[in-house]
Design a protein around this motif. Structure first.
Motif, PDB file in Angstrom:
ATOM      1  N   GLU A 174       0.865  -1.176   0.000  1.00  0.00           N
ATOM      2  CA  GLU A 174       0.000   0.000   0.000  1.00  0.00           C
ATOM      3  C   GLU A 174       0.902   1.227   0.000  1.00  0.00           C
ATOM      4  O   GLU A 174       1.946   1.250   0.671  1.00  0.00           O
ATOM      5  CB  GLU A 174      -0.881  -0.006   1.261  1.00  0.00           C
ATOM      6  CG  GLU A 174      -1.844   1.169   1.366  1.00  0.00           C
ATOM      7  CD  GLU A 174      -3.006   1.097   0.374  1.00  0.00           C
ATOM      8  OE1 GLU A 174      -3.271   0.005  -0.164  1.00  0.00           O
ATOM      9  OE2 GLU A 174      -3.635   2.148   0.138  1.00  0.00           O
ATOM     10  N   ASP A 175       0.502   2.224  -0.774  1.00  0.00           N
ATOM     11  CA  ASP A 175       1.268   3.472  -0.834  1.00  0.00           C
ATOM     12  C   ASP A 175       0.995   4.258   0.449  1.00  0.00           C
ATOM     13  O   ASP A 175      -0.150   4.585   0.736  1.00  0.00           O
ATOM     14  CB  ASP A 175       0.829   4.255  -2.076  1.00  0.00           C
ATOM     15  CG  ASP A 175       1.649   5.519  -2.267  1.00  0.00           C
ATOM     16  OD1 ASP A 175       2.741   5.625  -1.670  1.00  0.00           O
ATOM     17  OD2 ASP A 175       1.188   6.405  -3.001  1.00  0.00           O
ATOM     18  N   THR A 176       2.034   4.523   1.212  1.00  0.00           N
ATOM     19  CA  THR A 176       1.883   5.275   2.464  1.00  0.00           C
ATOM     20  C   THR A 176       2.804   6.481   2.425  1.00  0.00           C
ATOM     21  O   THR A 176       3.577   6.650   1.487  1.00  0.00           O
ATOM     22  CB  THR A 176       2.269   4.420   3.685  1.00  0.00           C
ATOM     23  OG1 THR A 176       3.691   4.232   3.678  1.00  0.00           O
ATOM     24  CG2 THR A 176       1.577   3.072   3.675  1.00  0.00           C
ATOM     25  N   LYS A 177       2.732   7.274   3.476  1.00  0.00           N
ATOM     26  CA  LYS A 177       3.609   8.450   3.543  1.00  0.00           C
ATOM     27  C   LYS A 177       5.076   8.039   3.672  1.00  0.00           C
ATOM     28  O   LYS A 177       5.968   8.858   3.472  1.00  0.00           O
ATOM     29  CB  LYS A 177       3.163   9.364   4.681  1.00  0.00           C
ATOM     30  CG  LYS A 177       1.864  10.074   4.304  1.00  0.00           C
ATOM     31  CD  LYS A 177       1.208  10.859   5.403  1.00  0.00           C
ATOM     32  CE  LYS A 177      -0.118  11.427   4.868  1.00  0.00           C
ATOM     33  NZ  LYS A 177      -1.005  11.885   5.935  1.00  0.00           N
ATOM     34  N   GLU A 178       5.319   6.764   4.027  1.00  0.00           N
ATOM     35  CA  GLU A 178       6.692   6.247   4.090  1.00  0.00           C
ATOM     36  C   GLU A 178       7.020   5.392   2.874  1.00  0.00           C
ATOM     37  O   GLU A 178       7.954   4.595   2.911  1.00  0.00           O
ATOM     38  CB  GLU A 178       6.885   5.427   5.368  1.00  0.00           C
ATOM     39  CG  GLU A 178       6.842   6.285   6.611  1.00  0.00           C
ATOM     40  CD  GLU A 178       6.581   5.480   7.871  1.00  0.00           C
ATOM     41  OE1 GLU A 178       6.581   4.234   7.801  1.00  0.00           O
ATOM     42  OE2 GLU A 178       6.358   6.112   8.912  1.00  0.00           O
ATOM     43  N   GLY A 179       6.244   5.525   1.786  1.00  0.00           N
ATOM     44  CA  GLY A 179       6.475   4.729   0.583  1.00  0.00           C
ATOM     45  C   GLY A 179       5.644   3.465   0.600  1.00  0.00           C
ATOM     46  O   GLY A 179       4.710   3.328   1.401  1.00  0.00           O
ATOM     47  N   ASN A 180       5.980   2.531  -0.287  1.00  0.00           N
ATOM     48  CA  ASN A 180       5.234   1.275  -0.381  1.00  0.00           C
ATOM     49  C   ASN A 180       5.578   0.376   0.807  1.00  0.00           C
ATOM     50  O   ASN A 180       6.745   0.069   1.033  1.00  0.00           O
ATOM     51  CB  ASN A 180       5.604   0.551  -1.674  1.00  0.00           C
ATOM     52  CG  ASN A 180       4.963   1.184  -2.898  1.00  0.00           C
ATOM     53  OD1 ASN A 180       3.840   1.683  -2.822  1.00  0.00           O
ATOM     54  ND2 ASN A 180       5.661   1.169  -4.018  1.00  0.00           N
TER      55      ASN A 180
END
Lengths: 258, 303
Positions: free
Chosen positions: A233-239
């Protein structure tokens, strides 16, 4: 938490609603501790069309009678094979996987548990844990029609239950985010699981209302332990891997446009 | 108990069973299921010079007896590996081998140099299936010239065991294997994934975000076995076989075809404890057939 590969025994397997089953599983040995929001991977590779394990939410875990419950929507060959299991059959599981919902530290908190479709699966166990802590859970359950509303009596044993159906057959007509309880009452924490559009709508409402919100994602996965990097999942810390860093995420961590 | 020891050039393995890169994390993800020190080696996930986010979701499609993946080499880069991951895996007794990827020769070389300095990493597996960004994006591993170029450059910078992982998406894999051997590879491993595709007919869309992806799993085993057999006859360096190995019998078939060691990949997703069972199963086979050593069956296929 240590993970196990276990052969569990089917206690019974019953149809729930039109397209789901409830599998009750047990073992000779005590089952390991499992947390609300964690999941299991079920081995289903009996036919050439199905090879990978199926990730299934923990519907409930009952320590006293050493029982694990799985609420499974029948969507493909793997889950339909699970529907053929009978009492006494063996099922191989890897468990417990992922991280559960964050339980409140303050018993005065007013949690709202929002589920849609088979996404209601992890919520009863979360509700039970909250109740054990002395926290009163409120459930808000949504579905298209009355046919997909399942286990309502089980939810009612644990907390208050509000319902929406898109056809208006049961509860209020519309989507969960349109239910009047969201206006009439104050909540401090939302936990949600269901179809992604529903979770995005719930996250948007929670963010707007300034309420903390955790979502449980069900991205397609293979390994279940953070090795194959398929379920990201794409998150604020990347995938990040949903199986290992999730499946439960605070909406503050996700890159959703809300 | 038969002697399960084998070797890849100067690299000694306790047994022929290793794990395939990208299917076993850094090994630690599977430590609850398998005694890692019981394995011949663990080949950790593909490492590049710089951090890579990989491809967008969805990255995986299940296919009959197999799967497609399009992870796109997501990793945090070689510096992160050296500083954060290496300390957590260096004390295992098994061979911890790093899979090295890149999209320019200099990147492969720089990554291999960093790994060369790590005392407890005795080998690298060079993934030459990546597109060469400087040469129009064609993968290094699909031409003998491209393979030779990257392997000889890395050979100069890396003095431990160099295994080159070959792509099956070529007309004649033996030609690429011979080029890798001539450029200084100590071993070749094969096969990497086969290029495939899955379509969601209901939505009239590709299943993977990248449209095409790499196929693995039991469905690819006959192709892998054929290529291992061909390459083992074509080169004088040891061959590592992989592709659809799910149980000890599969592993033995690869050894008979000429592989000195094998890698288990997608089967780890079906049974996270499968690698340990394959070690036991090979031993049981050797005892049952009266072989004193696993070396007795390597390339022992009677045609």
């Amino acid at each position: 938490m240590k993970k196990y590969i276990l052969d569990l025994t089917v206690r019974d397997n019953v149809s729930v609603g039109k397209q789901m089953i409830l599998l009750r599983l047990t073992a000779d040995e005590p089952l390991p501790e499992m947390l609300p929001g964690q999941f299991v991977e079920v081995r289903v590779d009996q036919t050439p069309t199905v090879m990978l394990r199926r990730p299934i939410s923990i519907h409930y875990y009952n320590k006293e009678n050493n029982e694990l419950g799985l609420l499974v929507q029948l969507v493909g060959d793997g889950t339909r094979w699970m529907a053929t299991l009978k009492a006494g059959d063996t099922l191989n599981l890897v468990l417990p996987l992922g991280n559960g919902f964050t339980l409140p530290t303050d018993t005065a908190v007013r949690p709202l548990l929002i589920g849609g479709g088979v996404g209601v699966a992890p919520l009863p166990y979360l509700g039970m844990k909250l109740k054990e802590m002395g926290v009163e859970p409120t459930f808000l359950l949504g579905s298209r029609t009355e046919n997909e509303l399942v286990q309502i009596a089980e939810f009612e044993k644990v907390g208050r239950v509000f319902i929406t159906t898109e056809n208006g057959a049961v509860g209020e007509q519309g989507y969960v985010t349109q239910h009047s309880v969201l206006v009439k009452e104050q909540f401090d924490q939302v936990y949600t699981c269901g179809p992604k559009p529903m979770m995005v709508a719930v996250a948007r409402w929670a963010k707007g209302a300034g309420v903390a919100c955790e979502v449980s994602l069900e991205n397609k996965m293979a390994c279940g332990v953070g090795a194959c990097l398929c379920c990201v999942e794409d998150t604020k810390e990347g995938n990040v891997c949903v199986c290992k860093e999730g499946p439960v995420f605070s909406i503050d961590k996700l890159s959703w446009q809300i | 108990m038969a002697d399960l020891r084998t070797s890849i050039g100067k690299l000694e393995l306790a047994n022929p069973v290793m794990t395939a890169s990208g299917t076993f994390g850094y090994g630690t993800e599977f430590a609850d299921f398998v005694d890692l020190d019981k394995l011949g080696g663990v080949i950790v996930k593909g490492t590049t010079l710089h951090h890579r986010e990989g491809n967008p979701y969805p990255r995986m499609a299940e296919t009959p007896s197999g799967m497609l993946n399009a992870v796109g080499l997501q990793n945090k880069g070689v510096d992160y590996f050296c500083e954060k991951i290496y300390p957590t895996i260096k004390d295992y007794k098994t061979n911890m081998i790093v899979n090295v990827s890149g999209s320019a020769v200099e990147d492969y070389v720089a990554t291999a140099e960093r790994i060369n300095a790590l005392e407890n990493i005795p080998a690298i597996e060079l993934n030459i299936s990546c597109p060469n960004v400087k040469q129009g994006g064609m993968a290094f591993g699909v031409t003998a010239k491209g393979a030779a170029e990257v392997v000889s450059a890395v050979r100069k910078a890396y003095d431990k065991t160099l295994i080159v992982k070959l792509s099956p998406n070529v007309t004649d894999i033996t030609e690429i294997a011979r080029a890798a051997e001539a450029a200084g590879a100590d071993s070749v491993s094969l096969i990497n994934t086969l290029l495939g595709m899955a379509i969601d007919a209901e939505r009239r869309r590709p299943v993977l975000s990248t449209v095409t992806g790499g196929m693995s799993g039991p469905a690819v085993k006959p192709i892998a076995l054929r290529m291992v057999w061909q390459v083992a006859k074509a080169v004088n360096i040891p061959v590592v076989g992989l592709g659809g190995i799910t149980n000890a019998t599969d592993a033995i078939e690869f050894l008979l075809a000429g592989a000195s060691a094998i890698e288990v990949g997608t089967a780890n997703f079906m049974d996270p404890a499968v690698t340990g069972k394959i070690v036991d199963g090979i031993n049981e086979y050797l005892d049952r057939h009266g072989f004193a050593s696993v070396r007795d069956i390597i390339g022992a296929l009677e045609v």
